[in-house]
Design an enzyme around this catalytic site. Structure first.
Site, PDB file in Angstrom:
ATOM      1  N   SER A 141       0.845  -1.191   0.000  1.00 54.72           N
ATOM      2  CA  SER A 141       0.000   0.000   0.000  1.00 54.72           C
ATOM      3  C   SER A 141       0.885   1.248   0.000  1.00 54.72           C
ATOM      4  O   SER A 141       1.702   1.423  -0.896  1.00 54.72           O
ATOM      5  CB  SER A 141      -0.967  -0.040   1.192  1.00 54.72           C
ATOM      6  OG  SER A 141      -2.006   0.915   1.033  1.00 54.72           O
ATOM      7  N   GLU A 245      -1.717  -2.401  -8.006  1.00 56.31           N
ATOM      8  CA  GLU A 245      -2.960  -2.723  -7.312  1.00 56.31           C
ATOM      9  C   GLU A 245      -3.480  -1.434  -6.707  1.00 56.31           C
ATOM     10  O   GLU A 245      -2.778  -0.429  -6.666  1.00 56.31           O
ATOM     11  CB  GLU A 245      -2.740  -3.786  -6.233  1.00 56.31           C
ATOM     12  CG  GLU A 245      -1.757  -3.400  -5.131  1.00 56.31           C
ATOM     13  CD  GLU A 245      -2.355  -2.569  -4.004  1.00 56.31           C
ATOM     14  OE1 GLU A 245      -3.560  -2.726  -3.718  1.00 56.31           O
ATOM     15  OE2 GLU A 245      -1.627  -1.755  -3.420  1.00 56.31           O
ATOM     16  N   HIS A 315      -5.057  -5.410  -1.655  1.00 55.98           N
ATOM     17  CA  HIS A 315      -5.770  -5.272  -0.379  1.00 55.98           C
ATOM     18  C   HIS A 315      -6.783  -6.403  -0.234  1.00 55.98           C
ATOM     19  O   HIS A 315      -8.003  -6.214  -0.261  1.00 55.98           O
ATOM     20  CB  HIS A 315      -6.453  -3.912  -0.306  1.00 55.98           C
ATOM     21  CG  HIS A 315      -5.494  -2.770  -0.125  1.00 55.98           C
ATOM     22  ND1 HIS A 315      -4.639  -2.357  -1.125  1.00 55.98           N
ATOM     23  CD2 HIS A 315      -5.255  -1.968   0.942  1.00 55.98           C
ATOM     24  CE1 HIS A 315      -3.925  -1.333  -0.679  1.00 55.98           C
ATOM     25  NE2 HIS A 315      -4.261  -1.085   0.564  1.00 55.98           N
TER      26      HIS A 315
END
Length: 345
Positions: A141, A245, A315
């Site tokens: 992230s 992502e 995630h």
């Protein structure tokens, strides 16, 4: 050219040289620096380089998870600090990272969580110390900033994978054992569903452009990766396998981020692309919206390089660990990513 024009052009050139890595600069960190494999009993340092940890019990959960995998755990000095929505002041969060690399008793560094904040501490990182003391670094992230800047500036292979506060079950523990303890080659392939369905339904991958490609893996979170464009912290993209992502983004913003990579000229330099999950990335309601697949095909299909989407990372609960800076082979027809042995020293 008059004097004013000369100074204006000179200033622009100086700014560009500071913000955008030259070919020589980009080339100097292309030899991957491998961290040593973890061993049972090794000490890892938990850091909070991004958003704040609001409940101390979360630190306990993360510590106990890694202790269950046979590791000793130490928290960084500032992990429970808070400065607004950040886990302390920028220089303090950076100091925890620098100290973890400098400490000879620490074998690995794990981010407790992502969120936002890693970009703010990049100017305070001691890359010389990082290069002299290569260690396993794990996170994803917002941690995308750290992983790619480490590779760009030192050649360090680091690992895009679960953070301390992620769900830690058997799948994740096996990934740690195989990749971070044993350094074995590994294949990312979507897990079959635990049901009696005749075909896979919810965990599917899809080929955009077939073929195979081999190269060094870079990338991570799309939003964060795009925020590094034009800075000295983004890797040279030529011949790389790009993984991406995201989470909680509107489709039009995903469109914007891909547009940024396209307009920068970086997207056309890659040898292949693998997109994981875009969790909670829903199309806008009403007439005229694009689907996520339509946006990705618009930018990725014209590249003509092997590409598939829906890979098992991001995630999600069972989030694969992937080596940023490590050699991989992408098979877009089979929807797999093979990670080579040798990413650990």
């Amino acid at each position: 050219m008059d004097r004013r024009g000369f100074f204006k052009a000179s200033a622009a050139g100086l700014l560009a040289s500071q913000l955008i890595p030259s070919v020589g600069q980009a080339a100097q960190a292309r030899v991957s620096v491998r961290p040593k494999a973890l061993k049972p009993g090794d000490t890892i340092r938990l850091i909070a380089p991004a958003s704040a940890i609001f409940d101390p019990i979360e630190l306990d959960v993360a510590r106990e998870s890694f202790e269950a995998m046979g590791l000793k755990v130490e928290p960084g000095q500032h992990v429970l600090d808070r400065h607004g929505y950040l886990a302390g002041q920028d220089k303090d969060r950076a100091a925890d990272i620098n100290q973890a690399f400098a400490d000879k008793s620490v074998s690995g560094i794990v981010a407790l969580r992502g969120g936002w904040g890693c970009n703010r501490l990049l100017p305070y990182l001691d890359f010389a110390t990082v290069a002299e003391n290569p260690k396993v670094v794990l996170g994803y992230s917002d941690i995308t900033s750290l992983l790619n800047s480490f590779y760009r500036n030192t050649g360090l292979v680091s690992f895009h994978g679960p953070v301390g506060l992620s769900y830690w079950g058997q799948f994740q523990a096996q990934q740690v054992q195989k990749l971070l303890f044993e350094g074995q080659p590994s294949k990312m392939q979507n897990l079959a569903e635990d049901s009696d369905a005749l075909t896979m339904r919810s965990n599917r991958a899809r080929t955009i452009t077939g073929g195979k490609a081999k190269g060094v893996l870079v990338g991570g979170n799309l939003t964060v990766f795009c925020s590094l464009v034009g800075t000295p912290y983004l890797p040279d993209m030529r011949g790389k396998i790009l993984m991406l992502e995201d989470v909680g983004e509107a489709i039009y913003r995903i469109d914007r981020y891909f547009s940024t990579l396209q307009l920068s000229g970086m997207l056309e330099q890659v040898a292949g692309v693998v997109f994981g999950h875009c969790t909670e990335c829903e199309p806008q309601k009403g007439y005229g919206g694009f689907t996520l697949m339509e946006v990705m095909e618009h930018y990725l299909k014209p590249l003509g390089v092997p590409c598939y989407v829906g890979a098992q990372f991001g995630h999600i609960k069972d989030n694969h660990i992937l080596p940023v800076g490590g050699e991989v082979t992408l098979d877009a027809d089979a929807c797999t990513l093979d990670m080579q042995a040798g990413v650990l020293g």
